[in-house]
Design a protein around this motif. Sequence first.
Motif, PDB file in Angstrom:
ATOM      1  N   TRP A  59     -19.948  28.083 -11.786  1.00  0.00           N
ATOM      2  CA  TRP A  59     -20.239  29.396 -11.207  1.00  0.00           C
ATOM      3  C   TRP A  59     -19.355  30.473 -11.836  1.00  0.00           C
ATOM      4  O   TRP A  59     -19.840  31.528 -12.235  1.00  0.00           O
ATOM      5  N   ILE A  60     -18.061  30.199 -11.912  1.00  0.00           N
ATOM      6  CA  ILE A  60     -17.129  31.195 -12.458  1.00  0.00           C
ATOM      7  C   ILE A  60     -17.454  31.486 -13.918  1.00  0.00           C
ATOM      8  O   ILE A  60     -17.440  32.638 -14.351  1.00  0.00           O
ATOM      9  N   LYS A  61     -17.786  30.455 -14.693  1.00  0.00           N
ATOM     10  CA  LYS A  61     -18.178  30.680 -16.090  1.00  0.00           C
ATOM     11  C   LYS A  61     -19.431  31.540 -16.163  1.00  0.00           C
ATOM     12  O   LYS A  61     -19.531  32.438 -17.001  1.00  0.00           O
ATOM     13  N   LYS A  65     -19.543  35.162 -17.906  1.00  0.00           N
ATOM     14  CA  LYS A  65     -20.474  35.390 -19.006  1.00  0.00           C
ATOM     15  C   LYS A  65     -21.361  36.599 -18.707  1.00  0.00           C
ATOM     16  O   LYS A  65     -21.588  37.442 -19.568  1.00  0.00           O
ATOM     17  N   ARG A  66     -21.834  36.698 -17.471  1.00  0.00           N
ATOM     18  CA  ARG A  66     -22.657  37.843 -17.078  1.00  0.00           C
ATOM     19  C   ARG A  66     -21.867  39.143 -17.234  1.00  0.00           C
ATOM     20  O   ARG A  66     -22.373  40.141 -17.731  1.00  0.00           O
ATOM     21  N   VAL A  72     -20.897  44.473 -22.751  1.00  0.00           N
ATOM     22  CA  VAL A  72     -21.385  44.750 -24.110  1.00  0.00           C
ATOM     23  C   VAL A  72     -22.548  45.728 -24.055  1.00  0.00           C
ATOM     24  O   VAL A  72     -22.607  46.691 -24.827  1.00  0.00           O
ATOM     25  N   ALA A  73     -23.470  45.515 -23.137  1.00  0.00           N
ATOM     26  CA  ALA A  73     -24.627  46.414 -23.020  1.00  0.00           C
ATOM     27  C   ALA A  73     -24.193  47.837 -22.694  1.00  0.00           C
ATOM     28  O   ALA A  73     -24.759  48.803 -23.214  1.00  0.00           O
ATOM     29  N   LYS A  74     -23.157  47.973 -21.863  1.00  0.00           N
ATOM     30  CA  LYS A  74     -22.682  49.307 -21.474  1.00  0.00           C
ATOM     31  C   LYS A  74     -22.056  50.060 -22.649  1.00  0.00           C
ATOM     32  O   LYS A  74     -22.236  51.263 -22.787  1.00  0.00           O
ATOM     33  N   VAL A  75     -21.288  49.345 -23.476  1.00  0.00           N
ATOM     34  CA  VAL A  75     -20.574  50.035 -24.554  1.00  0.00           C
ATOM     35  C   VAL A  75     -21.335  50.058 -25.870  1.00  0.00           C
ATOM     36  O   VAL A  75     -20.947  50.778 -26.789  1.00  0.00           O
ATOM     37  N   TRP A  76     -22.416  49.283 -25.973  1.00  0.00           N
ATOM     38  CA  TRP A  76     -23.152  49.199 -27.235  1.00  0.00           C
ATOM     39  C   TRP A  76     -23.543  50.583 -27.744  1.00  0.00           C
ATOM     40  O   TRP A  76     -23.346  50.899 -28.915  1.00  0.00           O
ATOM     41  N   LYS A  77     -24.068  51.409 -26.859  1.00  0.00           N
ATOM     42  CA  LYS A  77     -24.531  52.730 -27.292  1.00  0.00           C
ATOM     43  C   LYS A  77     -23.393  53.594 -27.821  1.00  0.00           C
ATOM     44  O   LYS A  77     -23.603  54.451 -28.667  1.00  0.00           O
TER      45      LYS A  77
END
Length: 101
Positions: A59-61, A65-66, A72-77
């Motif tokens: 669960w913790i992994k 991971k999420r 990553v999705a937030k900073v990609w732009k």
Amino acid sequence: QHEDRSGFQYDHEAFLGKEEARSFDQLSPEESRQRLGKIVDRIDDNKDGYLTTEELKTWIKRVQKRYIYENVAKVWKDYDLNKDNKIAWEEYKQATYGYYL
């Protein structure tokens, strides 16, 4: 390593994820118990009513991971300056160190 005496925020974030842990800060103790009960049911993979060390690790992994993927999705732009869905080394340097260069 962390010290539980200084607070449980670290554990809450590891167990729930950063965003979910923040949402629990606003709940009453009864609401927290109810929501945690639902989460525990999701963690209990074999549905035996008990959590094992392996179920908790899994669960913790998954939560961590999420968190990584969401971050990553937030900073990609911010890094993909020319919006071609790729991050070139020059874009990375500019986004990361641009104000220093």
